[in-house]
Design a protein around this motif. Structure first.
Motif, PDB file in Angstrom:
ATOM      1  N   LYS A  64      44.379  56.469  38.030  1.00 45.76           N
ATOM      2  CA  LYS A  64      43.145  55.865  37.514  1.00 45.76           C
ATOM      3  C   LYS A  64      43.427  54.600  37.160  1.00 45.76           C
ATOM      4  O   LYS A  64      44.178  54.397  35.782  1.00 45.76           O
ATOM      5  CB  LYS A  64      42.355  56.669  36.535  1.00 45.76           C
ATOM      6  CG  LYS A  64      41.121  56.033  36.034  1.00 45.76           C
ATOM      7  CD  LYS A  64      40.287  56.937  35.107  1.00 45.76           C
ATOM      8  CE  LYS A  64      38.843  56.039  34.560  1.00 45.76           C
ATOM      9  NZ  LYS A  64      38.350  57.062  33.431  1.00 45.76           N
ATOM     10  N   THR A  82      40.030  54.538  41.162  1.00 45.79           N
ATOM     11  CA  THR A  82      40.750  55.815  41.172  1.00 45.79           C
ATOM     12  C   THR A  82      41.031  56.465  42.441  1.00 45.79           C
ATOM     13  O   THR A  82      40.423  56.337  43.740  1.00 45.79           O
ATOM     14  CB  THR A  82      39.591  56.797  40.608  1.00 45.79           C
ATOM     15  OG1 THR A  82      38.117  56.574  41.295  1.00 45.79           O
ATOM     16  CG2 THR A  82      39.248  56.595  39.091  1.00 45.79           C
ATOM     17  N   LYS A 194      50.007  59.775  21.521  1.00 48.47           N
ATOM     18  CA  LYS A 194      49.426  60.466  22.237  1.00 48.47           C
ATOM     19  C   LYS A 194      48.502  59.628  23.330  1.00 48.47           C
ATOM     20  O   LYS A 194      47.929  58.599  22.933  1.00 48.47           O
ATOM     21  CB  LYS A 194      48.349  61.504  21.533  1.00 48.47           C
ATOM     22  CG  LYS A 194      48.809  62.661  21.034  1.00 48.47           C
ATOM     23  CD  LYS A 194      48.024  63.613  20.643  1.00 48.47           C
ATOM     24  CE  LYS A 194      48.525  65.032  20.297  1.00 48.47           C
ATOM     25  NZ  LYS A 194      47.576  65.993  20.124  1.00 48.47           N
ATOM     26  N   VAL A 195      48.657  60.051  24.455  1.00 49.99           N
ATOM     27  CA  VAL A 195      48.131  59.529  25.882  1.00 49.99           C
ATOM     28  C   VAL A 195      47.458  60.630  26.585  1.00 49.99           C
ATOM     29  O   VAL A 195      47.913  61.293  26.899  1.00 49.99           O
ATOM     30  CB  VAL A 195      48.962  58.553  26.524  1.00 49.99           C
ATOM     31  CG1 VAL A 195      48.214  58.256  27.766  1.00 49.99           C
ATOM     32  CG2 VAL A 195      49.345  57.448  25.837  1.00 49.99           C
ATOM     33  N   ASN A 196      45.742  60.345  26.511  1.00 55.40           N
ATOM     34  CA  ASN A 196      45.153  61.365  27.347  1.00 55.40           C
ATOM     35  C   ASN A 196      45.529  62.865  26.914  1.00 55.40           C
ATOM     36  O   ASN A 196      45.692  63.915  27.793  1.00 55.40           O
ATOM     37  CB  ASN A 196      45.430  61.320  28.985  1.00 55.40           C
ATOM     38  CG  ASN A 196      44.981  59.836  29.265  1.00 55.40           C
ATOM     39  OD1 ASN A 196      44.011  59.485  28.879  1.00 55.40           O
ATOM     40  ND2 ASN A 196      45.592  59.312  30.334  1.00 55.40           N
ATOM     41  N   GLY A 197      45.699  63.010  25.580  1.00 56.14           N
ATOM     42  CA  GLY A 197      45.936  64.467  25.121  1.00 56.14           C
ATOM     43  C   GLY A 197      47.431  64.803  25.275  1.00 56.14           C
ATOM     44  O   GLY A 197      47.862  65.892  24.751  1.00 56.14           O
ATOM     45  N   ASN A 249      55.636  60.835  29.131  1.00 51.14           N
ATOM     46  CA  ASN A 249      55.329  62.045  28.849  1.00 51.14           C
ATOM     47  C   ASN A 249      56.644  63.229  28.449  1.00 51.14           C
ATOM     48  O   ASN A 249      57.736  62.667  29.061  1.00 51.14           O
ATOM     49  CB  ASN A 249      54.314  62.701  29.510  1.00 51.14           C
ATOM     50  CG  ASN A 249      54.700  63.119  31.021  1.00 51.14           C
ATOM     51  OD1 ASN A 249      55.753  63.109  31.069  1.00 51.14           O
ATOM     52  ND2 ASN A 249      53.825  63.070  31.989  1.00 51.14           N
ATOM     53  N   ARG A 256      51.145  56.417  31.537  1.00 50.01           N
ATOM     54  CA  ARG A 256      50.342  55.306  31.486  1.00 50.01           C
ATOM     55  C   ARG A 256      51.365  54.127  31.307  1.00 50.01           C
ATOM     56  O   ARG A 256      52.221  54.207  31.022  1.00 50.01           O
ATOM     57  CB  ARG A 256      49.483  55.172  30.156  1.00 50.01           C
ATOM     58  CG  ARG A 256      48.868  54.018  29.841  1.00 50.01           C
ATOM     59  CD  ARG A 256      48.023  53.759  28.617  1.00 50.01           C
ATOM     60  NE  ARG A 256      46.686  54.624  28.815  1.00 50.01           N
ATOM     61  CZ  ARG A 256      45.899  55.222  27.989  1.00 50.01           C
ATOM     62  NH1 ARG A 256      46.217  54.804  26.830  1.00 50.01           N
ATOM     63  NH2 ARG A 256      44.744  55.822  28.072  1.00 50.01           N
ATOM     64  N   ASP A 273      46.843  55.024  34.548  1.00 49.34           N
ATOM     65  CA  ASP A 273      46.878  56.169  33.988  1.00 49.34           C
ATOM     66  C   ASP A 273      47.304  57.314  35.009  1.00 49.34           C
ATOM     67  O   ASP A 273      46.396  57.379  35.985  1.00 49.34           O
ATOM     68  CB  ASP A 273      45.644  56.939  33.212  1.00 49.34           C
ATOM     69  CG  ASP A 273      45.591  56.143  32.102  1.00 49.34           C
ATOM     70  OD1 ASP A 273      46.438  55.730  31.425  1.00 49.34           O
ATOM     71  OD2 ASP A 273      44.343  56.014  31.465  1.00 49.34           O
ATOM     72  N   SER A 275      49.014  61.134  36.875  1.00 49.13           N
ATOM     73  CA  SER A 275      48.973  62.326  36.732  1.00 49.13           C
ATOM     74  C   SER A 275      49.034  63.028  37.949  1.00 49.13           C
ATOM     75  O   SER A 275      49.342  62.346  38.952  1.00 49.13           O
ATOM     76  CB  SER A 275      47.447  62.901  36.232  1.00 49.13           C
ATOM     77  OG  SER A 275      46.532  62.823  37.180  1.00 49.13           O
TER      78      SER A 275
END
Length: 308
Positions: A64, A82, A194-197, A249, A256, A273, A275
């Motif tokens: 994203k 996205t 913290k990034v996106n939880g 992470n 990110r 971002d 994932s």
């Protein structure tokens, strides 16, 4: 199909390509959360090298991306993309929207849909023009742009390098950005965030114009005369530097990435971002029956004008 429909279709694809192209202006698997509060340069380098290795091997991820440009005249605005991105091989299937997209179309003398799906596969870009445009294009809603074919037909090697390089820059993968970050002389560890939880470790670095071009191998791939021209044009644009930030992470992947560039006429900020690293990037070209080849279309129009 009438001439105005052809023109609007071409303008829409070209404008979208410009926006995506701007989005583009490569031992160890320790977890980022295990990093000490203060890391030495050697530790930082090891973490980024490990992240680069893992990201390269993942070959694809969901993304994203948000991009904003300020002070750049008609190109100012925002864009959001996205979808899925692959870098071995280089593919993407994204949906884009935002004020930058519509502004690019208006600046080119046409209009683009509010939301655009784009596919890149085998160095060819496809854009979904939407049902409204399809109605004026013999029912074909996908526009195809093969820049390599256009460059080959032009017989201009310099143009070919520029076009194919542009395609590559549209799909700058996170591994390439990590490789670039490793060349920063002031690479440093910012701290835990913290990034996106997710628990991550934050790193950043800056490159000058010369360092950026060198890191991208421009000085090696281009003849000296072409490289000097490229460097002069970049400096003329007033590019001050290339700032990169990454949040790694606990699994050792970039969660990110932020890219920032400041130029004489404005600035560009891009945030991606990521994932689902290793996700299958099952990107497929649209059916040929639903596709209109922009290059072939322009070629036929040119021949028709000559005969007329």
């Amino acid at each position: 199909m009438n001439m105005s429909a052809w023109k609007r279709a071409g303008v829409a694809l070209t404008a979208t390509a410009v926006v995506v192209g701007v989005a583009g202006c490569q031992d160890g698997e320790g977890k980022a959360s295990d990093a000490p509060k203060t890391q030495s340069l050697g530790d930082v380098t090891k973490v980024i090298q490990a992240a680069y290795q893992k990201t390269s091997e993942a070959k694809a991820a969901k993304v994203k991306m948000t991009m904003s440009m300020e002070g750049a005249g008609a190109d100012s605005g925002t864009a959001e993309m996205t979808g899925v991105q692959g870098w071995d091989p280089s593919v993407m299937d994204i949906t884009m929207k935002g004020s930058m997209l519509s502004a690019a179309g208006a600046g080119a003398g046409g209009e683009v849909p509010e939301q655009v799906r784009m596919i890149m596969l085998d160095n060819v870009m496809y854009m979904d023009m939407g049902a409204k445009q399809a109605a004026e294009m013999d029912g074909k809603r996908w526009m195809k742009l093969d820049l390599m074919a256009a460059a080959d037909a032009a017989g201009d090697k310099a143009l070919q390098k520029q076009m194919t390089g542009g395609l590559e820059s549209m799909n700058q993968d996170p591994a390439q950005q990590l490789a670039l970050l490793l060349d920063s002389p002031n690479l440093k560890h910012v701290g835990a965030e913290k990034v996106n939880g997710m628990e991550t470790q934050h790193y950043k670095g800056t490159l000058t114009v010369e360092q950026m071009l060198k890191a991208g191998d421009s000085s090696k791939l281009l003849p000296k005369e072409d490289y000097d021209k490229l460097l002069a044009s970049v400096k003329k644009a007033g590019l001050k530097g290339y700032d990169t930030e990454v949040w790694v992470n606990e699994d050792g992947y970039p969660a990110r990435m932020d890219i920032g560039m400041t130029m004489a006429e404005g600035s560009m900020q891009m945030r991606a971002d990521y994932s689902d690293y290793g996700t299958k990037a099952a990107v497929q070209a649209p059916p040929a029956k639903d596709t209109l080849d922009l290059f072939q279309m322009l070629k036929e129009l040119g021949e028709g004008l000559k005969q007329g």
